[in-house]
Write a protein that holds these residues in place. Structure first.
Motif, PDB file in Angstrom:
ATOM      1  N   GLU A 168      -5.509   3.004   4.988  1.00  0.00           N
ATOM      2  CA  GLU A 168      -6.149   2.267   3.910  1.00  0.00           C
ATOM      3  C   GLU A 168      -5.821   0.777   3.980  1.00  0.00           C
ATOM      4  O   GLU A 168      -6.677  -0.062   3.669  1.00  0.00           O
ATOM      5  CB  GLU A 168      -5.718   2.847   2.566  1.00  0.00           C
ATOM      6  CG  GLU A 168      -6.275   4.234   2.292  1.00  0.00           C
ATOM      7  CD  GLU A 168      -5.863   4.761   0.934  1.00  0.00           C
ATOM      8  OE1 GLU A 168      -5.220   3.995   0.186  1.00  0.00           O
ATOM      9  OE2 GLU A 168      -6.194   5.920   0.620  1.00  0.00           O
ATOM     10  N   GLU A 175       2.221   1.780  -3.466  1.00  0.00           N
ATOM     11  CA  GLU A 175       1.101   2.192  -4.323  1.00  0.00           C
ATOM     12  C   GLU A 175       0.793   3.680  -4.162  1.00  0.00           C
ATOM     13  O   GLU A 175       0.480   4.366  -5.148  1.00  0.00           O
ATOM     14  CB  GLU A 175      -0.131   1.348  -3.976  1.00  0.00           C
ATOM     15  CG  GLU A 175      -1.374   1.683  -4.782  1.00  0.00           C
ATOM     16  CD  GLU A 175      -2.579   0.879  -4.334  1.00  0.00           C
ATOM     17  OE1 GLU A 175      -3.708   1.385  -4.453  1.00  0.00           O
ATOM     18  OE2 GLU A 175      -2.390  -0.259  -3.841  1.00  0.00           O
ATOM     19  N   LYS A 176       0.916   4.178  -2.917  1.00  0.00           N
ATOM     20  CA  LYS A 176       0.638   5.598  -2.667  1.00  0.00           C
ATOM     21  C   LYS A 176       1.821   6.490  -3.050  1.00  0.00           C
ATOM     22  O   LYS A 176       1.624   7.669  -3.378  1.00  0.00           O
ATOM     23  CB  LYS A 176       0.315   5.815  -1.189  1.00  0.00           C
ATOM     24  CG  LYS A 176      -0.898   5.055  -0.698  1.00  0.00           C
ATOM     25  CD  LYS A 176      -2.200   5.614  -1.220  1.00  0.00           C
ATOM     26  CE  LYS A 176      -2.535   6.925  -0.563  1.00  0.00           C
ATOM     27  NZ  LYS A 176      -3.860   7.422  -0.975  1.00  0.00           N
ATOM     28  N   ALA A 197      -1.658   5.688   3.851  1.00  0.00           N
ATOM     29  CA  ALA A 197      -1.482   4.321   3.361  1.00  0.00           C
ATOM     30  C   ALA A 197      -1.742   3.292   4.458  1.00  0.00           C
ATOM     31  O   ALA A 197      -2.354   2.241   4.211  1.00  0.00           O
ATOM     32  CB  ALA A 197      -0.070   4.154   2.811  1.00  0.00           C
ATOM     33  N   LYS A 215       0.825  -1.208   0.000  1.00  0.00           N
ATOM     34  CA  LYS A 215       0.000   0.000   0.000  1.00  0.00           C
ATOM     35  C   LYS A 215       0.861   1.261   0.000  1.00  0.00           C
ATOM     36  O   LYS A 215       0.523   2.266  -0.657  1.00  0.00           O
ATOM     37  CB  LYS A 215      -0.936  -0.023   1.202  1.00  0.00           C
ATOM     38  CG  LYS A 215      -1.886   1.156   1.284  1.00  0.00           C
ATOM     39  CD  LYS A 215      -2.810   1.236   0.079  1.00  0.00           C
ATOM     40  CE  LYS A 215      -3.789   0.089   0.027  1.00  0.00           C
ATOM     41  NZ  LYS A 215      -4.764   0.270  -1.090  1.00  0.00           N
ATOM     42  N   LEU A 216       1.988   1.234   0.716  1.00  0.00           N
ATOM     43  CA  LEU A 216       2.880   2.391   0.734  1.00  0.00           C
ATOM     44  C   LEU A 216       3.440   2.680  -0.663  1.00  0.00           C
ATOM     45  O   LEU A 216       3.441   3.828  -1.118  1.00  0.00           O
ATOM     46  CB  LEU A 216       4.023   2.145   1.727  1.00  0.00           C
ATOM     47  CG  LEU A 216       3.725   2.396   3.203  1.00  0.00           C
ATOM     48  CD1 LEU A 216       4.842   1.852   4.068  1.00  0.00           C
ATOM     49  CD2 LEU A 216       3.525   3.877   3.478  1.00  0.00           C
ATOM     50  N   LYS A 251       1.285  10.959   3.861  1.00  0.00           N
ATOM     51  CA  LYS A 251       0.955   9.924   2.893  1.00  0.00           C
ATOM     52  C   LYS A 251       1.143   8.525   3.489  1.00  0.00           C
ATOM     53  O   LYS A 251       0.378   7.600   3.192  1.00  0.00           O
ATOM     54  CB  LYS A 251       1.852  10.079   1.661  1.00  0.00           C
ATOM     55  CG  LYS A 251       1.380  11.133   0.681  1.00  0.00           C
ATOM     56  CD  LYS A 251       0.109  10.698  -0.015  1.00  0.00           C
ATOM     57  CE  LYS A 251      -0.327  11.722  -1.055  1.00  0.00           C
ATOM     58  NZ  LYS A 251      -1.584  11.308  -1.718  1.00  0.00           N
ATOM     59  N   SER A 252       2.135   8.378   4.333  1.00  0.00           N
ATOM     60  CA  SER A 252       2.376   7.079   4.973  1.00  0.00           C
ATOM     61  C   SER A 252       1.225   6.709   5.900  1.00  0.00           C
ATOM     62  O   SER A 252       0.757   5.557   5.911  1.00  0.00           O
ATOM     63  CB  SER A 252       3.693   7.118   5.751  1.00  0.00           C
ATOM     64  OG  SER A 252       4.776   7.439   4.896  1.00  0.00           O
TER      65      SER A 252
END
Length: 933
Positions: free
Chosen positions: A647, A598-599, A644, A595-596, A640-641
């Motif tokens: 999510e 991806e973001k 992520a 996920k990280l 952002k982390s």
């Protein structure tokens, strides 16, 4: 045990006697008779010591007749006396020792019996303050003591200062000011001490009061545990009222299901309808207004006889003492509040029933329903449908064939102006269940002809028919009059009224609220006894039909109501939350790292990697990368982390919920509820704010490291670079495919054609490919000369395009070219680790992009690890709390539960459960009613 002591004593005594005698003869010759026999001493001569031993043996054997001793020496009696004394002393010691041991055992047993007989003082631990509370109380007392001590010291200093000033005779202004200042400080300190003492005295009193209350509660609980709780026997009217409450929630249309009797109080507005009900209840329980509508919703009042005059709402535990004016005011205010709260959406009246019970001495048992008064004209502040709503509500209650209609007519106005009589006549044309009540007779006597009143009360003025006609007086127009005062005024009026003169206009049993109450109650119970069996049979038939329908539609399922289904769904949701906390660390790491990236991948490529790689040199590449990475870590990366991480947590939880749907025992009826709960909990949940600051520090420290430590990490970084570049290359090729159209093979096999724009793009691409072929290290932008050359070459082929069109085509073409070169560099760097470690930045093969992706990879690993710890330690628990809070809110919202748990199965089960409850309560009531007969 005593024999053992005696035998032991004898053996020990013999040894002690022999030993003591030997010692006595050796050390004290006079004791053995040496001085008593001088001849033997002379005969012995020099062998004195042998003589002593021989005499010693003679003494020891003196008492033995076998040795030939007939006469013991004179000293033997004294020696035996000593032996006896020693023997007695030793015997006494062992007797005392045995007694002590036996007494100790007996005493311990007595102590245990006494201890078991003591009462249990464990409740003192609950009653007395414990732990922090007791420590706080102790600290407070210590503070008070220190303050008092300080005050005493200051007072002593003050007294000493006074004495010094007086002794020295100081009269200067400066000394006097100092003295006054000191005196004011003392007074201030004394005041503070007094305030502190008062404060802690109040606190102490409060704690003592709480202690007493806790002790009382404990004693009550302790008593309740020991005594068996007795089941309180409900009265008949309470049982009947509960049946009506159940029916009000089951059947609001009064169809075939609910034909149980109740007394419906109807009348025109301000006709005295509410006053009649209060007179029957013997309390002024309803709010009043000056000509305005006060009754805005049906009020069901259950009257019952009891030792105390109290009132209570059905959905409340509070009891209002109707003998206290303060409680009466609170009750009226609560009734008014409930009426206003029931009116919603701009309406003036409501169909929601306000249920209450009134108990008191001498009250007649019955159930009355007070309805809003019928109006003929609406005011501007009323809703447009108010008049029709009141008419429909009144007909709605009177349409029950077993309802007793208490028709209230205002005696102070013309009878022709009444609206209620026509409605009553429509619902009960034969008058078999109508009781007519004429109110305000005291005013009617002054305004109307007695003959007219006689016609009204004999049923000859109105075409409406009734079982009985009654006249009452509801007050003198004073709001502060009590019910007792109104009743006394009513009795006095009818005693002195001209209506009871010689012509006998009214019969005595037709007047006063008391006679009316008796008549209504008598008719009510008569109708209850006549109709209750029919209602029970009707519900038996309804129950049988519902059970048959359930068996035919859901043969393998039990009848679970909405509340039971909600509890089951709640348990399954909470089980999934527990499963969330049991996910392995490796799975969390994989999910968070995926996920990280991806973001973050788009930002890494577009903002850091591509601009730096196209800078032209390795040094500028490294400088630009360091600057951009630091800016990124200080600003956008931590947020952002966290995004992520949230999510990833959400995705894992939703995947668990989706996985549970594939189980064999999954019930689809819960899906809508589960989705709503999860969505609401996720919407409310947010990551802790302090996590961003913590991640910022970790990420900045990680990005400072620019050296790959071992070959394994180098290979991992190369693989990460290749995977990321390949993913971007696939996206770029998809963009090119849309821009240039399908290839020749696809056009032939799928019968596809190129558009005019795609043909132009292909022509432009051919020219751009020539530029890249001539200069493989071309910069990311085209020069003006190159743009001009491309345009002229295209015009030669009859393709007319502008420079913007060429640039748009150039961007994906160049990106594909750059990514292919980056992929080739990654392959070249795969075996260049040792060269990199020896030469560093001056390595012949440029591997700066590998180092960059190694740094990105390390940041992702460290960030994923930190997020995993936060998820396991904090966020999963916080999400659990949010889900529990949402479930608790949904459980209290019946409307939402009805929306989320619906379908034929739920509705049928709810109806079946409700019918069973009503039938059981009806049967219980019928049994009690038969017993009373």
């Amino acid at each position: 045990m005593l024999r053992i002591y005696q035998n032991t004593y004898r053996r020990t005594a013999r040894k002690a006697v022999v030993y003591s005698t030997k010692v006595a003869c050796c050390n004290h010759s006079t004791l053995c008779g040496i001085t008593s026999h001088p001849r033997r001493s002379q005969d012995s001569g020099s062998s004195g010591s042998n003589g002593k031993h021989r005499r010693h043996e003679e003494f020891l054997l003196a008492g033995n007749p076998a040795r030939g001793w007939q006469m013991p020496p004179p000293s033997r009696g004294y020696g035996m006396l000593v032996v006896r004394i020693l023997r007695g002393a030793l015997k006494l010691r062992y007797i005392v020792l045995g007694g002590a041991i036996g007494g100790g055992v007996s005493l311990r047993k007595k102590y245990e019996d006494w201890k078991d007989g003591l009462p249990d003082f464990k409740w003192l631990e609950d009653a007395m303050p414990q732990g922090e509370r007791w420590s706080q109380f102790s600290r407070n007392l210590i503070e008070v003591g220190s303050l008092v001590k300080n005050a005493i010291d200051v007072a002593k200093d003050d007294l000493k200062a006074k004495t010094t000033v007086a002794a020295l005779g100081i009269t200067s202004d400066e000394s006097r000011k100092k003295y006054e200042k000191l005196q004011s400080q003392v007074e201030t300190l004394q005041t503070e001490i007094m305030n502190v003492q008062i404060k802690y005295q109040k606190e102490l009193e409060k704690m003592e009061k709480e202690n007493r209350e806790l002790r009382q509660q404990y004693l009550i609980l302790k008593t309740n545990k020991k005594t068996t709780a007795k089941k309180i026997k409900k009265s008949l009217i309470d049982m009947y009222s509960e049946v009506l409450d159940e029916l009000s929630g089951y059947d609001t249309g009064y169809t075939m299901a609910d034909h149980l009797p109740r007394v419906v109080v109807v009348g025109d507005q301000s006709s005295g309808k509410t006053s009649v009900l209060e007179s029957i209840a013997k309390a002024r329980i309803f709010p009043r207004g000056s000509g305005e509508m006060m009754t805005r919703a049906p009020v069901k009042v259950t009257l019952a006889e009891g030792p105390y005059h109290v009132a209570q709402f059905r959905d409340s535990d509070r009891e209002y003492d109707l003998t206290k004016e303060s409680d009466l005011q609170d009750l009226r205010r609560d009734v008014e509040f409930r009426m206003k709260a029931s009116v919603r959406g701009g309406k003036t009246v409501s169909n929601e029933v306000i249920a209450m019970t009134v108990k008191g001495p001498g009250l007649q048992r019955m159930v009355l329903v007070d309805l809003p008064g019928i109006i003929s004209t609406m005011t501007v502040d009323m809703a447009s449908d108010t008049k029709d709503s009141i008419h429909q509500m009144t007909k709605h209650y009177m349409s029950n064939p077993n309802a007793i209609i208490l028709c209230i007519q205002d005696g102070s106005v013309d009878a022709e102006r009444s609206n209620v009589t026509d409605l009553v006549m429509q619902c009960d044309p034969l008058g078999r269940r109508t009781i007519f009540v004429l109110t305000k007779v005291d005013l009617a006597e002054e305004l109307a002809d007695p003959d007219r009143i006689r016609k009204i009360l004999s049923g000859k003025l109105f075409p409406m028919k009734a079982l009985g006609y009654y006249a009452v007086v509801t007050g003198r127009g004073r709001k502060d009059d009590s019910i007792d005062a109104i009743r006394q005024y009513e009795e006095d009026f009818f005693k002195n009224s001209k209506l009871f003169h010689r012509r006998g206009v009214i019969m005595p049993h037709q007047v006063t609220s008391r006679n009316l109450s008796l008549a209504v109650s008598d008719r009510f119970w008569k109708m209850v006894r006549e109709t209750i069996e029919q209602q029970a049979d009707a519900f038996k038939a309804t129950r049988f039909n519902l059970e048959t329908e359930w068996k035919n539609n859901f043969p393998r399922l039990r009848e679970s109501g909405r509340d039971e289904l909600f509890d089951k769904a709640k348990g399954e949701i909470l089980d999934e939350v527990v499963t969330l906390s049991q996910i392995s660390a490796k799975k969390w790491d994989d999910a968070l790292n995926t996920k990280l990236w991806e973001k973050l991948s788009n930002y890494v490529f577009e903002t850091i990697y591509l601009p730096a790689a196209q800078s032209g040199s390795q040094n500028s590449f490294n400088t630009m990368v360091d600057i951009k990475l630091r800016q990124w870590a200080e600003q956008a990366l931590p947020a952002k982390s966290v995004e992520a991480g949230w999510e990833a947590l959400q995705q894992e939880f939703i995947s668990l919920m989706e996985r549970s749907k594939k189980a064999q025992d999954h019930d689809v009826i819960f899906d809508q509820l589960k989705s709503a709960v999860v969505d609401e909990a996720i919407r409310r949940h947010s990551w802790e704010d302090k996590a961003i600051d913590m991640l910022r520090v970790i990420q900045l420290n990680t990005l400072e490291d620019r050296f790959v430590h071992d070959k394994q990490e180098w290979d991992s970084a190369v693989k990460f670079l290749e995977t990321s570049v390949n993913a971007k290359l696939v996206q770029t090729e998809e963009t090119l495919a849309q821009m240039f159209g399908p290839g020749q093979m696809r056009r032939l096999t799928h019968w596809q054609y190129l558009t005019q724009d795609q043909q132009k793009r292909r022509s432009v691409k051919n020219e751009l490919d020539k530029i890249l072929k001539n200069d493989t290290k071309h910069l990311p932008t085209l020069t003006h000369d190159e743009l001009t050359t491309v345009r002229k070459n295209l015009q030669r082929d009859s393709v007319d395009v502008d420079t913007d069109y060429i640039r748009q085509t150039w961007f994906p073409v160049y990106r594909k070219h750059f990514l292919q070169q980056a992929l080739q560099r990654a392959r070249d760097c795969r075996k260049a680790y040792y060269l990199y470690t020896q030469q560093g930045a001056e390595c012949e093969i440029s591997c700066s992009d590998v180092v960059l992706f190694w740094r990105i990879q390390q940041v992702i690993k460290i960030t994923g690890n930190a997020l995993r710890q936060q998820v396991i330690n904090r966020e999963a628990r916080r999400l659990d709390k949010e889900i529990k809070a949402v479930l608790d809110e949904f459980s209290e919202d019946e409307e939402k539960k009805g929306y989320l748990l619906t379908g034929k199965r739920v509705l049928l089960a709810e109806e079946l459960i409700k019918v069973r409850q009503i039938q059981e309560k009806l049967e219980e009531f019928i049994n009690s009613l038969n017993q009373e007969k």
